[in-house]
Design a protein around this motif. Structure first.
Motif, PDB file in Angstrom:
ATOM      1  N   VAL A  41       0.846  -1.198   0.000  1.00 23.84           N
ATOM      2  CA  VAL A  41       0.000   0.000   0.000  1.00 23.84           C
ATOM      3  C   VAL A  41       0.882   1.249   0.000  1.00 23.84           C
ATOM      4  O   VAL A  41       0.575   2.241  -0.678  1.00 23.84           O
ATOM      5  N   GLY A  42       2.010   1.193   0.730  1.00 25.16           N
ATOM      6  CA  GLY A  42       2.948   2.307   0.692  1.00 25.16           C
ATOM      7  C   GLY A  42       3.475   2.540  -0.713  1.00 25.16           C
ATOM      8  O   GLY A  42       3.596   3.685  -1.168  1.00 25.16           O
ATOM      9  N   GLY A  43       3.761   1.455  -1.432  1.00 24.33           N
ATOM     10  CA  GLY A  43       4.194   1.589  -2.816  1.00 24.33           C
ATOM     11  C   GLY A  43       3.134   2.237  -3.681  1.00 24.33           C
ATOM     12  O   GLY A  43       3.448   3.032  -4.580  1.00 24.33           O
ATOM     13  N   ILE A  44       1.867   1.927  -3.399  1.00 23.95           N
ATOM     14  CA  ILE A  44       0.794   2.549  -4.174  1.00 23.95           C
ATOM     15  C   ILE A  44       0.719   4.032  -3.872  1.00 23.95           C
ATOM     16  O   ILE A  44       0.463   4.844  -4.769  1.00 23.95           O
ATOM     17  N   PHE A  45       0.976   4.424  -2.613  1.00 24.36           N
ATOM     18  CA  PHE A  45       1.045   5.863  -2.303  1.00 24.36           C
ATOM     19  C   PHE A  45       2.153   6.530  -3.111  1.00 24.36           C
ATOM     20  O   PHE A  45       1.989   7.641  -3.618  1.00 24.36           O
ATOM     21  N   LEU A  46       3.288   5.846  -3.202  1.00 26.32           N
ATOM     22  CA  LEU A  46       4.422   6.411  -3.935  1.00 26.32           C
ATOM     23  C   LEU A  46       4.070   6.576  -5.415  1.00 26.32           C
ATOM     24  O   LEU A  46       4.457   7.555  -6.057  1.00 26.32           O
ATOM     25  N   LEU A  47       3.322   5.605  -5.924  1.00 23.80           N
ATOM     26  CA  LEU A  47       2.894   5.656  -7.318  1.00 23.80           C
ATOM     27  C   LEU A  47       2.023   6.874  -7.591  1.00 23.80           C
ATOM     28  O   LEU A  47       1.972   7.374  -8.721  1.00 23.80           O
ATOM     29  N   GLN A  48       1.334   7.345  -6.538  1.00 18.59           N
ATOM     30  CA  GLN A  48       0.434   8.496  -6.708  1.00 18.59           C
ATOM     31  C   GLN A  48       1.099   9.791  -6.292  1.00 18.59           C
ATOM     32  O   GLN A  48       0.414  10.778  -6.033  1.00 18.59           O
ATOM     33  N   HIS A  49       2.425   9.792  -6.192  1.00 15.46           N
ATOM     34  CA  HIS A  49       3.193  10.977  -5.800  1.00 15.46           C
ATOM     35  C   HIS A  49       2.793  11.499  -4.437  1.00 15.46           C
ATOM     36  O   HIS A  49       2.783  12.699  -4.202  1.00 15.46           O
ATOM     37  N   ALA A  50       2.443  10.588  -3.530  1.00 15.50           N
ATOM     38  CA  ALA A  50       2.189  10.996  -2.146  1.00 15.50           C
ATOM     39  C   ALA A  50       3.398  10.557  -1.324  1.00 15.50           C
ATOM     40  O   ALA A  50       3.316   9.637  -0.523  1.00 15.50           O
TER      41      ALA A  50
END
Lengths: 169, 100
Positions: A41-50
């Motif tokens: 889920v952290g990786g998905i945040f990174l994918l969204q520039h968060a």
């Protein structure tokens, strides 16, 4: 295209480890799988520039909350519990309710894909510096909520100490 | 650019997994972990929509959700320790003191 592949891998990892969390017999294994899910889920945040939320997710969730979980699991781990039934008596009803919830969500998302779409994106560009924008929002617009959140954490800390104490005197 | 609907779909799948865990497992610790899964699913949605609307408010909200998750985990685990000390069990369906 590359982003889409990364999204696919990360979401597959998150979903598979999520399923592992709720099916493992040993609670320690559940905690380990939950850590994997949180990383995804952290990786998905990174994918969204968060980027800031990614850091918070790793430091606070994986480094803080999950270590707390591991400690408590090892404190109350029962060998007897491993041999007992893992699912409660009303598991059919529970599963049915969960599937019903998912059907509702899926219907709304299906509607989102066809016809009824999201409101139009605003024309203003996204803030360039994620962490700076979040800091400004937190300490200007959301100052009072931040104070309330800190009070909540204080109350939770006192409550946890009192409840885990050996005896009331 | 990944469509926002994909994120929302992923969020609802993770949410459903968490709901299944909460409703079907017996171990109180696993129930608490499923709640963490649910909160993460909500965070995915919040971040995706905040990115869609070019606004940082959703991410601020996600930070508050994480704060609440920390508070909830601390209190919940304290409760579980107290419960285990008194009843020697972590099974949700053996904890029925309030059931008539």
């Amino acid at each position: 295209m590359l982003l889409l592949i990364a999204f696919g891998i990360l979401s597959a990892v998150a979903l598979v480890s999520g399923v592992m969390v709720i099916t493992r017999r040993n609670a320690v294994h559940s905690v380990i799988w939950l850590i994997v899910a949180l990383f995804a889920v952290g990786g998905i945040f990174l994918l969204q520039h968060a980027e800031f939320l990614f850091a918070v997710q790793i430091i606070l969730y994986v480094g803080g909350i999950m270590v707390l979980f591991l400690f408590v699991v090892m404190l109350v781990n029962l060998d007897v519990a491993l041999k007992q039934a893992q699912f409660s008596r009303q598991w059919q009803l529970g599963l049915f309710t969960a599937v019903l919830v998912f059907a509702q969500l899926g219907y709304v998302i299906y509607k989102l894909g066809s016809g009824m779409s999201l409101p139009a994106q605003p024309a203003s560009p996204a803030p360039a510096h994620n962490t700076q924008a979040i800091g400004q929002a937190l300490y200007q617009t959301y100052m009072l909520p931040v104070e309330i959140a800190s009070l909540l954490l204080l109350v939770a800390m006192v409550g946890a100490v009192i409840m885990a104490k050996r005896k009331f005197e | 650019m990944i469509p926002t609907e994909y994120y929302i779909l992923l969020g609802s799948c993770l949410f459903t997994i968490g709901v299944i865990g909460v409703l079907t497992r017996r171990n109180v610790l696993v129930i608490l972990m499923s709640i963490e899964l649910i909160l993460n699913a909500v965070n995915i949605n919040l971040v995706a929509l905040s990115q869609y609307f070019h606004s940082v408010d959703g991410q601020v909200f996600a930070i508050f959700v994480i704060t609440d998750a920390a508070a909830e985990a601390a209190v919940g685990l304290g409760l579980i320790i107290a419960l285990f000390r008194n009843k020697e069990t972590v099974n949700a369906d053996e904890i029925d003191l309030l059931k008539w």
